[in-house]
Design a protein around this motif. Structure first.
Motif, PDB file in Angstrom:
ATOM      1  N   CYS A 105      -7.672   5.341  -8.456  1.00  0.00           N
ATOM      2  CA  CYS A 105      -7.247   3.898  -8.818  1.00  0.00           C
ATOM      3  C   CYS A 105      -8.175   3.351  -9.726  1.00  0.00           C
ATOM      4  O   CYS A 105      -9.308   2.981  -9.295  1.00  0.00           O
ATOM      5  CB  CYS A 105      -6.635   3.126  -7.771  1.00  0.00           C
ATOM      6  N   CYS A 120      -7.109   0.174 -11.082  1.00  0.00           N
ATOM      7  CA  CYS A 120      -6.839  -1.220 -11.182  1.00  0.00           C
ATOM      8  C   CYS A 120      -7.795  -2.133 -11.433  1.00  0.00           C
ATOM      9  O   CYS A 120      -8.969  -1.733 -11.092  1.00  0.00           O
ATOM     10  CB  CYS A 120      -5.733  -1.418  -9.776  1.00  0.00           C
ATOM     11  N   CYS A 152      -9.937  -2.215  -8.135  1.00  0.00           N
ATOM     12  CA  CYS A 152     -10.588  -1.221  -7.928  1.00  0.00           C
ATOM     13  C   CYS A 152     -11.648  -0.878  -9.023  1.00  0.00           C
ATOM     14  O   CYS A 152     -12.798  -0.703  -8.580  1.00  0.00           O
ATOM     15  CB  CYS A 152      -9.779   0.032  -7.895  1.00  0.00           C
ATOM     16  N   ASN A 172      -5.611  -2.009  -1.824  1.00  0.00           N
ATOM     17  CA  ASN A 172      -6.822  -2.152  -3.054  1.00  0.00           C
ATOM     18  C   ASN A 172      -6.383  -2.686  -4.194  1.00  0.00           C
ATOM     19  O   ASN A 172      -7.335  -3.184  -4.853  1.00  0.00           O
ATOM     20  CB  ASN A 172      -7.182  -0.549  -3.414  1.00  0.00           C
ATOM     21  N   THR A 173      -5.215  -3.163  -4.190  1.00  0.00           N
ATOM     22  CA  THR A 173      -4.728  -4.200  -5.557  1.00  0.00           C
ATOM     23  C   THR A 173      -4.936  -5.532  -5.225  1.00  0.00           C
ATOM     24  O   THR A 173      -4.630  -6.336  -5.955  1.00  0.00           O
ATOM     25  CB  THR A 173      -3.334  -4.055  -5.805  1.00  0.00           C
TER      26      THR A 173
END
Ligand code: MLT
Ligand code: MN
Ligand code: ZN
Length: 303
Positions: free
Chosen positions: A19, A21, A24, A272-273
């Motif tokens: 990821c 994003c 991250c 994690n977002t």
């Protein structure tokens, strides 16, 4: 009672292996406003010697290395193979909570506690046979019945709104039902209490009554906004569809627990977002101003 946060992130960890994003990306680039986090697990003890592992994360080995309390101790009378982790308790059958059981092979006596339905999920999967039944006893815990998996630590499991593990989802999924598939944990020792609820689809009146008066609440902080994964461009699933109520919004945990009678309140199992992972983000400020802390790995709590 002592509680150590072994892993404060949700499944996938922070950052997640594939990821980039916006959240991250900060971790991958070494930004000092964020700290990396391993996957969902805590450990608790009443006597400092016998520890209960609550959820066995895929990162368990790394977590043990980072946490001297649960690593094999230098004891004169101990054999070379031993562990302060004497028992394991599961809150559901999700990958982030059971994959670490495979790390616990190597012929170590343990007791594994979970509801009958979660134990059945394990029984249906032969890979968990690496935990030799001669050494690892599996004990079905009944909802609302108190037991003592390690000396002096009383544990009670209770149903919270949830769902079956992702890998067992069929065509239609019942999200939000209460049963043995998703539970919260009440811990009690020496007159102090803590509640650990890493997955919860909704805050019900029953749940509010349950946690009333607790000294420490560790609660599902998976997503800040329900559609945060879509906004981040990493998937279409909402938090609710995954069995996790959002923090923000009219049915979010921030509002639903605003007047809850609890001591310390800490978000855990953070995806994690979720922008609360960023120390100076507006979302982090919102939760902190509402009295919440954001769990990090290695956090030691004495409820
Ligand atoms: C969850 O908490 O929703 C699960 O851990 C998701 C997963 O299995 O990856
Ligand atoms: Mn999870
Ligand atoms: Zn990410």
């Amino acid at each position: 009672m002592r509680v150590v946060v072994l892993g404060s992130a949700a499944g996938g960890g922070y950052p997640q292996w594939n990821c980039r994003c916006r959240v991250c990306a900060l971790a991958w680039s070494g930004d000092t406003r964020v700290a990396m986090r391993t996957q969902s697990s805590i450990a608790a003890t009443a006597d400092g010697e016998h520890w209960l592992l609550i959820n066995a994360s895929p990162d368990l080995r790394q977590q043990i290395i980072a946490t001297p309390e649960v690593a094999p101790a230098a004891m004169a009378d101990a054999s070379s193979r031993h562990s302060p982790l004497r028992a394991v308790l599961l809150t559901n059958g999700d990958v982030d909570h059971v994959a670490g059981l495979l790390t616990l092979r190597e012929r170590q006596p343990l007791t594994l506690h979970a509801t009958g339905e979660v134990l059945q999920v394990l029984a249906d999967n032969p890979i968990f046979g690496v935990l030799d039944p001669a050494l690892v006893a599996r004990r079905a815990a009944r909802l609302d019945e108190t037991f003592e998996p390690v000396p002096g630590l009383s544990v009670t499991l209770f149903a919270v709104p949830g769902k079956v593990p992702l890998y067992l989802e069929g065509e239609s999924v019942d999200v939000g039902s209460e049963g043995e598939m998703t539970v919260g944990v009440r811990l009690e020792a020496g007159g102090r209490t803590a509640h650990y609820i890493p997955g919860c689809a909704a805050v019900t009146e029953r749940l509010r009554e349950r946690i009333a008066g607790t000294d420490l609440l560790l609660f599902d902080g998976t997503v800040f906004e329900d559609d945060e994964m879509r906004q981040a461009g990493v998937g279409e699933k909402t938090g609710r569809r995954m069995g996790h109520l959002p923090i923000a919004g009219s049915a979010g945990s921030l509002l639903a627990l605003a007047d809850a009678d609890v001591g310390r309140r800490i978000y855990i199992h953070i995806n994690n977002t979720n922008p609360i992972l960023i120390e100076d983000s507006p979302e982090r400020r919102i939760v902190e101003e509402a009295g919440w802390e954001v769990a990090r790995d290695g956090m030691e709590l004495r409820p």
